[in-house]
Design a protein around this motif. Structure first.
Motif, short mmCIF file in Angstrom:
data_model
loop_
_atom_site.label_atom_id
_atom_site.label_comp_id
_atom_site.label_asym_id
_atom_site.label_seq_id
_atom_site.Cartn_x
_atom_site.Cartn_y
_atom_site.Cartn_z
N THR A 206 5.43 11.91 3.19
CA THR A 206 5.05 11.70 2.03
C THR A 206 5.77 12.07 0.54
O THR A 206 5.74 11.35 -0.55
N ASP A 207 5.76 13.67 0.69
CA ASP A 207 6.16 14.57 -0.05
C ASP A 207 7.82 14.25 -0.75
O ASP A 207 8.16 14.63 -1.85
N PRO B 111 14.24 -2.20 0.96
CA PRO B 111 14.71 -0.93 1.16
C PRO B 111 14.09 0.27 0.62
O PRO B 111 13.56 1.15 0.40
N LEU B 112 14.20 0.07 -0.71
CA LEU B 112 14.26 0.52 -1.92
C LEU B 112 12.71 0.98 -2.23
O LEU B 112 12.56 1.66 -3.45
N GLN B 113 11.97 0.25 -2.16
CA GLN B 113 10.66 0.05 -2.01
C GLN B 113 9.74 0.80 -1.32
O GLN B 113 9.04 0.19 -0.16
N ALA B 114 9.49 2.41 -1.73
CA ALA B 114 8.67 3.18 -0.73
C ALA B 114 7.34 2.92 -0.62
O ALA B 114 6.86 4.03 -0.97
N GLU B 115 6.74 1.42 -0.19
CA GLU B 115 5.52 1.02 0.29
C GLU B 115 5.45 0.76 0.71
O GLU B 115 6.40 -0.22 2.23
N PHE B 116 4.06 0.26 2.13
CA PHE B 116 3.64 -0.26 3.01
C PHE B 116 3.52 -1.30 3.04
O PHE B 116 2.48 -1.72 1.86
N LYS B 117 3.94 -2.85 3.74
CA LYS B 117 3.82 -3.71 3.56
C LYS B 117 3.00 -4.56 4.13
O LYS B 117 2.78 -4.85 5.59
N ILE C 204 0.49 -1.17 -0.52
CA ILE C 204 0.37 0.01 -0.11
C ILE C 204 0.95 1.64 0.30
O ILE C 204 1.37 1.09 0.09
N PRO C 205 0.60 2.38 -0.41
CA PRO C 205 1.71 3.40 -0.79
C PRO C 205 1.17 4.16 0.70
O PRO C 205 0.31 3.99 1.26
N TYR C 206 2.54 4.78 1.26
CA TYR C 206 2.88 5.08 2.29
C TYR C 206 1.53 5.76 2.26
O TYR C 206 0.91 6.49 3.77
N LYS C 207 0.92 6.93 1.48
CA LYS C 207 0.13 8.29 1.29
C LYS C 207 -0.96 7.21 1.44
O LYS C 207 -1.93 8.52 2.68
N GLU C 208 -1.52 6.76 1.40
CA GLU C 208 -2.80 5.85 1.11
C GLU C 208 -2.97 5.14 3.24
O GLU C 208 -3.82 4.89 2.85
N THR C 209 -2.30 5.38 3.61
CA THR C 209 -1.83 4.56 5.13
C THR C 209 -2.78 5.78 6.08
O THR C 209 -3.07 4.90 6.81
N ASN C 210 -2.52 7.09 5.49
CA ASN C 210 -2.69 8.22 6.27
C ASN C 210 -1.79 7.48 7.73
O ASN C 210 -2.35 8.29 8.66
N TYR C 211 -1.12 7.34 8.32
CA TYR C 211 0.10 7.17 8.96
C TYR C 211 1.74 8.39 9.22
O TYR C 211 1.59 8.15 9.58
N LEU D 88 -8.32 -1.57 5.76
CA LEU D 88 -8.26 -1.14 7.62
C LEU D 88 -7.75 -0.42 8.25
O LEU D 88 -6.91 -0.32 8.70
N PHE D 89 -6.90 0.27 6.61
CA PHE D 89 -6.13 1.78 7.61
C PHE D 89 -7.15 2.98 7.65
O PHE D 89 -6.49 4.34 7.99
N LEU D 90 -8.44 2.67 7.34
CA LEU D 90 -9.48 4.04 7.57
C LEU D 90 -9.56 3.69 9.42
O LEU D 90 -9.20 2.92 9.70
N LYS D 91 -10.06 5.43 9.87
CA LYS D 91 -10.70 5.54 11.33
C LYS D 91 -12.02 4.25 11.25
O LYS D 91 -12.52 4.68 10.03
N GLN D 92 -11.91 3.86 12.49
CA GLN D 92 -12.69 2.45 12.79
C GLN D 92 -14.39 3.11 12.77
O GLN D 92 -14.50 2.45 12.03
N HIS D 93 -13.98 4.78 12.66
CA HIS D 93 -15.69 5.02 12.79
C HIS D 93 -15.85 5.40 11.09
O HIS D 93 -17.29 5.04 10.85
N GLU D 94 -14.91 5.41 10.00
CA GLU D 94 -14.80 5.61 8.80
C GLU D 94 -15.62 4.31 8.47
O GLU D 94 -16.31 4.08 7.25
N LEU D 95 -14.56 3.65 8.85
CA LEU D 95 -14.61 1.88 8.47
C LEU D 95 -16.22 1.59 8.52
O LEU D 95 -16.61 0.65 7.63
#
Length: 537
Positions: A19-20, A524-530, A6-13, A399-406
């Motif tokens: 992210t920039d 380490p060079l793959q900038a995505e959350f696993k 998942i792209p780091y930006k889309e995790t909201n963490y 799963l990465f949404l705030k619980q009330h949003e999910l």
């Protein structure tokens, strides 16, 4: 091993700054030298080849002293020896001396570091690359490191040494950890993996005199076969290499001048500054004390004490006892790059944020600025939990949404009633637009009344939508409960697992496979959350 990215930006963490940075935004390029791509390390190798031979000799001698009496691997010993060669360079990560490693991302930092050295060796076979873990032995924030979380319970070092919170944590004796060991032993359960963890804790903390030695033993046991080199930079011989820079800090305070300007630029760009520098970014470390040094009226003082010097006296103290001068968070990066032939620093988002404040300071001190790489991040789950997620029709990204949003999203999806009043709201807004037009043509004083009525009716629709959602949640109580339970298990305390859970919780289930899988799967060079899914055991 099933994995998802998942792209780091889309995790909201992750912060906008990070992210920039990962997106290589143009406005951030002035704050670093080279972005972490394999091809960019060629120039970094050339630039860092200026690292002094004498510093290499001092470094190897210091490391050999630190490893004396510690049983380690041939790979680690070869790496230490190789550092005297001009073709050898390091990749470094740093971490506090958290009790029993603290949160899970301790492993991710070191695995990222080891894996990058392997990639660099493939790309540049004529060089040697050494993974280094820098122990933050000189920190003194005891409250940050005196606990770890296991199975939702906090295991805390309650009966701590008297000087905890005052002295550098590396110096703290391990007294009082017998009680933690007893509680941990009872909690971790039975089996081969649990027995290994019990023995690891006992040998690290009950058979070593201080926290630095305990952490060195612990990290070595976990990663010695991968050739990890662990350094405690508190040694006098290493501090002697830093004397010219510490002297400049005392006399010129260039770190404050340069980083303050950089922090202002980051603020202007809309980024939150991670650390604000002090005028002097050195602590005085001696006899159970670690306190900041302050300059005032041509004299130098140790905060909260009666210790003071003239300019001549403090420079003499620095010359004779360099080990008593401890860099703070702003100066530690420079110290690291002075004593190590380092190419890259690997850290979390907060660490990279303060490193991005330092480029101009490094330039003023004529020290090569390293490549900055965000450590890997991951979520580890069992096959059973992944199956539960699929049955609940929740995507990994959701799963990465705030619980009330999910929950609201899933209630809308599984409900046989349409609970989304967006079309009604749009229709209402369109109707009121006609009233605005009518008021505009007749009597403009009615515009306020029209607006008030629009707000009131839109609010009424919002309230009705929420009430219907609430009623539907009650009706779908079982599904809502299972969705919340799933997310709570994967995101303890509504935070990323890696920031909360101790590695022992997962090691107890999967044993050595935990580290071998991380070494295999984390690039380490793959900038995505696993997301890593372990098979059920």
């Amino acid at each position: 091993m099933p994995t998802e990215c998942i792209p780091y930006k889309e995790t909201n963490y992750f912060t906008k700054l990070i992210t920039d940075y990962l997106e290589e935004k143009e406005e951030l390029k002035d704050f670093y030298n080279r972005f972490p791509k394999l091809e960019n390390f060629k120039e970094q190798l050339v630039e860092k080849s200026s690292f002094p031979k004498e510093n290499r000799k001092v470094l190897v001698k210091a490391l050999k002293q630190q490893y004396a009496g510690l049983e380690t691997s041939k790979a680690t010993l070869q790496h230490i020896e190789s550092l005297e060669e001009e073709a050898s360079f390091t990749v470094v990560t740093g971490h506090q001396l958290n009790l029993f490693t603290g949160p899970l991302y301790f492993l991710y930092k070191i695995v990222s570091t080891i894996n990058l050295t392997r990639k660099l060796k493939e790309a540049y076979p004529d060089y040697n690359f050494v993974p280094v873990y820098w122990m933050a032995t000189e920190d003194h924030d005891f409250e940050e490191i005196n606990f770890f979380n296991l199975n939702g319970k906090k295991f805390q070092w309650a009966n701590a040494p008297k000087n905890a919170g005052e002295d550098a944590v590396g110096n703290l004796t391990t007294e009082g950890l017998e009680d933690v060991f007893k509680l941990f032993s009872a909690e971790i359960g039975g089996g081969k993996n649990a027995d290994f963890l019990r023995e690891l804790f006992e040998k690290a903390y009950l058979q070593h005199d201080n926290l630095a030695e305990a952490t060195l033993y612990l990290a070595n046991q976990l990663f010695k076969e991968e050739g990890l080199v662990i350094i405690d930079a508190q040694q006098k011989e290493l501090k002697e290499l830093f004397i010219p820079y510490a002297e400049n800090e005392l006399l010129a305070q260039d770190s404050y001048k340069t980083t303050t300007k950089t922090a202002e630029k980051l603020n202007e760009l809309g980024y939150n500054v991670q650390v604000n520098p002090r005028e002097i970014n050195l602590f005085y470390l001696n006899q159970g004390l670690r306190e900041r040094i302050i300059a005032r009226d041509d004299a130098y003082f140790v905060h909260g004490t009666e210790i003071q010097w003239t300019k001549t006296e403090i420079l003499e103290e620095l010359k004779n006892f360099p080990e008593r001068f401890s860099p703070n968070v702003m100066l530690r990066p420079l110290y690291q790059e002075v004593i190590l032939p380092n190419l890259c620093y690997i850290g979390g988002g907060g660490e990279l944020a303060y490193w991005l404040e330092l480029k101009e300071y490094f330039k003023s001190e004529k020290v090569v600025f390293p490549v900055l790489l965000l450590r890997n991040s991951a979520l580890i789950q069992s096959g059973k939990l992944d199956e539960k997620r699929r049955k609940l029709n929740v995507s990994s990204k959701e799963l990465f949404l705030k619980q009330h949003e999910l929950i609201n999203r899933k209630v809308r999806q599984i409900s046989n009633i349409e609970i989304d009043f967006s079309p009604q709201k749009e229709h209402l807004v369109a109707q009121f637009q006609e009233m605005y037009d009518l008021a505009e043509k007749t009597d403009k004083s009615f515009l306020g009344a029209v607006k008030a009525q629009e707000v009131k009716q839109l609010k009424g629709l919002d309230n009705l939508e929420k009430r219907l959602l609430k009623a539907q949640k009650r009706k779908l109580k079982d599904e809502v409960s299972r969705i919340a339970e799933l997310q709570n298990e994967l995101f303890p305390n509504k935070s990323l697992q890696e920031r909360q859970t101790n590695f022992s919780e997962i090691y107890a289930a999967y044993g050595p496979d935990l580290i071998s899988v991380l070494l295999k799967e984390l690039d380490p060079l793959q900038a995505e959350f696993k997301i890593l899914t372990f098979e059920n055991k």
